[in-house]
Design a protein around this motif. Structure first.
Motif: not given
Length: 228
Positions: A218-227
């Motif tokens: 989830x942390x990796x998904x959220x980090x990428x989605x935030x871009x």
């Protein structure tokens, strides 16, 4: 997949098998350490009786390993279309690494439940998720195996990063009745993986283990989605 054996697994109570095995062991030890003719009378009764009961109960016994084997056979196709694609190594990112999470389901979809050898709760519904990262989108592959009906449902989604808002893992606890013990209840513990779109809609939801791998996903998904 033998549905009748699956049903028997969730209904069988191993108490008699354990008792008969105990009778056999105790009788043999008793016979071995006996110091008089009288001390052999009881073993001569409980050893044959224990052996007969153990053989009968073992013949009908369905091992947990068989059930887990059925599940893994059904899951063999999960993510295969992605991993065997000619462009897999160029399309799917190596970092973050692909994720795979599997868990028994404890909600209303489960109609049978019992304790496993490690005292963990098993149900007749099992769910697995495979997730792959690409530059353009998140590739999601899901599979639900129903051991009671034999149904196997598959999901395949390509969620564009521009459509994705966030992913979360939410632990849960649900009470469920045990089908191998009368009037017995148990608490099933797991977590829901939920992927939401920017409009607030749920794009994907599945049961996963409540572990650090799911949290890191989830942390990796959220980090990428935030871009985006």
């Amino acid at each position: 997949m033998d549905l009748k054996r699956n049903e028997r697994f969730f209904k069988q109570n191993d108490t008699l098998r354990l008792i008969s095995g105990g009778m056999l062991i105790v009788g043999l030890i008793w016979f071995w350490v006996g110091w008089s003719a009288a001390s052999y009378y009881v073993p001569c009764v409980i050893v044959p009786l224990g052996l007969v009961l153990f053989l009968i109960t073992s013949a009908r016994h369905v091992p947990e390993s068989e059930i887990r084997g059925n599940i893994q056979k059904a899951l063999a196709e999960l993510g295969r279309d992605v991993e065997q694609a000619p462009d897999f190594h160029t399309r799917v990112l190596k970092t973050p690494i692909p994720y795979r999470g599997e868990s028994f389901v404890f909600d209303e979809r489960a109609h049978a439940a019992r304790r496993g050898k490690d005292a963990k709760l098993l149900t007749d519904v099992y769910q697995a998720t495979a997730i792959y990262f690409t530059q353009e989108a998140l590739l999601v592959r899901g599979m639900t195996v129903n051991l009671s009906s034999g149904a196997v449902d598959m999901q395949a989604q390509r969620i564009m990063w521009s459509e994705l808002a966030a992913a979360t893992v939410t632990p849960y606890e649900l009470r469920i009745g045990l089908t191998n013990k009368k009037n017995a209840m148990a608490t099933g513990r797991g977590a829901w993986l939920e992927v939401r779109g920017k409009e607030g809609d749920v794009l994907y939801v599945a049961a996963v283990p409540n572990d650090m791998d799911a949290e890191d996903l989830c942390a990796q998904i959220n980090k990428r989605a935030a871009k985006e």
